[in-house]
Design a protein around this motif. Structure first.
Motif, PDB file in Angstrom:
ATOM      1  N   THR A 250       1.491   3.981  -2.802  1.00 60.10           N
ATOM      2  CA  THR A 250       1.201   5.535  -2.660  1.00 60.10           C
ATOM      3  C   THR A 250       2.468   6.234  -2.892  1.00 60.10           C
ATOM      4  O   THR A 250       2.277   7.229  -3.699  1.00 60.10           O
ATOM      5  CB  THR A 250       0.932   5.783  -1.275  1.00 60.10           C
ATOM      6  N   MET A 251       3.475   5.760  -2.822  1.00 58.55           N
ATOM      7  CA  MET A 251       4.960   6.573  -3.013  1.00 58.55           C
ATOM      8  C   MET A 251       5.139   6.560  -4.630  1.00 58.55           C
ATOM      9  O   MET A 251       5.347   7.795  -5.086  1.00 58.55           O
ATOM     10  CB  MET A 251       5.952   6.075  -2.652  1.00 58.55           C
TER      11      MET A 251
ATOM     12  N   ASP B 285       5.395  15.957   3.507  1.00 57.20           N
ATOM     13  CA  ASP B 285       4.324  15.079   2.989  1.00 57.20           C
ATOM     14  C   ASP B 285       4.700  13.804   2.414  1.00 57.20           C
ATOM     15  O   ASP B 285       4.372  12.990   2.763  1.00 57.20           O
ATOM     16  CB  ASP B 285       3.516  15.904   2.282  1.00 57.20           C
ATOM     17  N   LEU B 286       5.664  14.079   1.568  1.00 58.60           N
ATOM     18  CA  LEU B 286       6.424  12.827   1.022  1.00 58.60           C
ATOM     19  C   LEU B 286       7.049  11.927   2.067  1.00 58.60           C
ATOM     20  O   LEU B 286       6.790  10.603   1.921  1.00 58.60           O
ATOM     21  CB  LEU B 286       7.571  13.314   0.039  1.00 58.60           C
TER      22      LEU B 286
ATOM     23  N   GLY C  82       4.129   6.261   7.150  1.00 55.24           N
ATOM     24  CA  GLY C  82       2.633   5.396   7.172  1.00 55.24           C
ATOM     25  C   GLY C  82       1.756   6.130   7.991  1.00 55.24           C
ATOM     26  O   GLY C  82       2.119   7.114   8.801  1.00 55.24           O
TER      27      GLY C  82
ATOM     28  N   LYS D 270       0.869  -1.188   0.000  1.00 52.16           N
ATOM     29  CA  LYS D 270      -0.061  -0.079  -0.144  1.00 52.16           C
ATOM     30  C   LYS D 270       0.724   1.253   0.073  1.00 52.16           C
ATOM     31  O   LYS D 270       0.772   2.039  -1.051  1.00 52.16           O
ATOM     32  CB  LYS D 270      -0.973   0.089   1.274  1.00 52.16           C
ATOM     33  N   ARG D 271       1.785   1.380   1.030  1.00 51.80           N
ATOM     34  CA  ARG D 271       2.603   2.459   0.987  1.00 51.80           C
ATOM     35  C   ARG D 271       3.586   2.572  -0.200  1.00 51.80           C
ATOM     36  O   ARG D 271       3.906   3.668  -0.801  1.00 51.80           O
ATOM     37  CB  ARG D 271       3.532   2.533   2.509  1.00 51.80           C
ATOM     38  N   THR D 272       4.304   1.394  -0.684  1.00 50.22           N
ATOM     39  CA  THR D 272       4.840   1.458  -1.953  1.00 50.22           C
ATOM     40  C   THR D 272       3.857   2.170  -3.086  1.00 50.22           C
ATOM     41  O   THR D 272       4.454   2.955  -3.694  1.00 50.22           O
ATOM     42  CB  THR D 272       5.219   0.089  -2.494  1.00 50.22           C
TER      43      THR D 272
ATOM     44  N   GLN E 256       5.940  11.384   4.947  1.00 50.65           N
ATOM     45  CA  GLN E 256       4.853  10.937   5.537  1.00 50.65           C
ATOM     46  C   GLN E 256       4.452   9.430   5.088  1.00 50.65           C
ATOM     47  O   GLN E 256       3.876   8.441   5.559  1.00 50.65           O
ATOM     48  CB  GLN E 256       3.428  11.639   5.781  1.00 50.65           C
ATOM     49  N   CYS E 257       4.506   9.410   3.526  1.00 59.22           N
ATOM     50  CA  CYS E 257       4.348   8.062   2.977  1.00 59.22           C
ATOM     51  C   CYS E 257       5.235   6.955   3.275  1.00 59.22           C
ATOM     52  O   CYS E 257       4.767   5.729   3.617  1.00 59.22           O
ATOM     53  CB  CYS E 257       4.355   8.290   1.447  1.00 59.22           C
TER      54      CYS E 257
ATOM     55  N   SER F   8       2.676   6.444  -6.915  1.00 57.11           N
ATOM     56  CA  SER F   8       1.370   7.513  -7.441  1.00 57.11           C
ATOM     57  C   SER F   8       1.978   9.058  -7.379  1.00 57.11           C
ATOM     58  O   SER F   8       1.302   9.901  -8.020  1.00 57.11           O
ATOM     59  CB  SER F   8       0.412   7.237  -6.717  1.00 57.11           C
ATOM     60  N   HIS F   9       2.992   9.191  -6.264  1.00 59.42           N
ATOM     61  CA  HIS F   9       3.215  10.543  -5.970  1.00 59.42           C
ATOM     62  C   HIS F   9       4.397  11.001  -6.852  1.00 59.42           C
ATOM     63  O   HIS F   9       4.915  12.411  -6.780  1.00 59.42           O
ATOM     64  CB  HIS F   9       3.558  10.962  -4.468  1.00 59.42           C
TER      65      HIS F   9
END
Length: 360
Positions: A338-339, A353-354, A360, A334-336, A356-357, A341-342
């Motif tokens: 998200t990273m 904010d980055l 978690g 999930k976190r991978t 924070q990804c 996607s950013h």
């Protein structure tokens, strides 16, 4: 390892510049754009300094990344702190007294090499914060009689520090590793992969001997793979892994050192110098592989640009796959996701904010 590489300077800037810049950018509330600018300038400093002092610096026994990276980390940190020109010069002056790192660890295979990424990052950040607070350092730290260039090289090129500045950036010439191995071994591994494509899959039991021809710096680095560090630096052992199991992204592990298959293949590999390749180094990191089968068949291949080199680049998909392979086991899917996607929008986001990804 998996660090990025700048061939002409024989450096791995990312090991120090990126963690230093991330830490300061997060602390100071900087944007992704500010982070990218700072990292680019940090790389520029490392790659120009490395080109100025090499190949003499490496030949004298220094680990050029440990020598140059404090300046790159200091540059990135100072820019993110908003230092003016005088403060940046002070940061350079202080970083110069923390620049160093010897390659003696290669003989005994000790852990010191891993220290040569983190220590320059800490040194650069320290130098930048001190300069911001008014702590002075010699502005002639590079060119002075007792300065960096003369201390670190028997034959240096001072002009490379400013030649065509702003027209082309060192960060454009970075190589990324498509698999985990000492960068000196990558062209040989690439040559093996080309032989496999031409010949078909190869059983290690069918191999009589493998001879790898390459440049003298790689030859001088060869050592018995008795520890994790020595194995990771050993071109022959990295070739043995590629032959037995194929190139991989995972680090060499303790169990690899005791693997009877790897030890058997390793004993059939010789790494020798080609003087012409030594002359070309570090412009080219060429390897030539002679693979002799027990049947008498011989396959030869020469490679100068390994996968991941700017002239043989990894695709966007390959880079994303590498990122996922390395990150997902640590952060989870999930976190991978998200990273990744950013990635496109990272330049507009706050570094906090980055990060924070990651947290978690």
């Amino acid at each position: 390892g998996l660090t990025d590489t700048h061939s002409l300077s024989i450096t791995h800037p990312g090991a120090s510049v990126i963690p230093a810049a991330l830490a300061v950018a997060e602390q100071e509330g900087c944007t992704g754009e500010e982070l990218l600018r700072a990292v680019t300038m940090g790389y520029e400093v490392v790659t120009r300094l490395g080109q100025a002092i090499n190949p003499s610096n490496r030949a004298r026994g220094f680990h050029t990344s440990a020598v140059c990276n404090p300046f790159g980390a200091a540059t990135a940190a100072a820019l993110l702190l908003g230092c003016d020109a005088q403060q940046l010069a002070w940061a350079f002056g202080t970083a110069g007294s923390m620049a160093g790192g010897l390659f003696e660890f290669r003989k005994s295979g000790d852990m010191t090499m891993s220290f040569h990424g983190g220590w320059p990052a800490q040194s650069g950040v320290t130098a930048a914060y001190l300069a911001k607070m008014g702590f002075t350092g010699p502005k002639t730290v590079l060119e002075g009689r007792d300065g960096f260039l003369r201390a670190m090289s028997d034959s240096f090129d001072i002009d490379v520090l400013h030649r065509e500045f702003g027209k082309h950036y060192g960060v454009e010439d970075m190589s990324f590793r498509a698999y985990c191995a000492c960068r000196y071994a990558h062209t040989a591994i690439e040559a093996l992969e080309m032989i496999k494509k031409r010949h078909g899959e190869i059983s290690v039991e069918d191999i009589d001997e493998v001879v790898v021809e390459t440049h003298k710096i790689a030859i001088d680095q060869e050592t018995e793979p008795t520890t994790l560090t020595s194995a990771r630096l050993c071109t022959a052992f990295n070739i043995a892994i590629a032959l037995a199991y194929g190139p991989r992204l995972t680090e060499i592990r303790e169990e690899d050192l005791a693997d009877p298959v790897l030890q058997d293949v390793y004993r059939r590999i010789r790494v020798t110098e080609d003087p012409a390749m030594t002359v070309e180094f570090p412009r080219l990191w060429t390897s030539r592989v002679h693979l002799k089968f027990k049947s008498g068949e011989v396959q030869d291949e020469t490679v100068s640009y390994a996968k991941g080199d700017p002239l043989n680049p990894m695709t966007e998909g390959e880079l994303s796959h590498k990122f996922r392979t390395m990150v997902e086991p640590v952060l989870g899917r999930k976190r991978t996701d998200t990273m990744l996607s950013h990635k496109a929008a990272a330049i507009t986001l706050k570094v906090r904010d980055l990060m924070q990804c990651v947290a978690g």
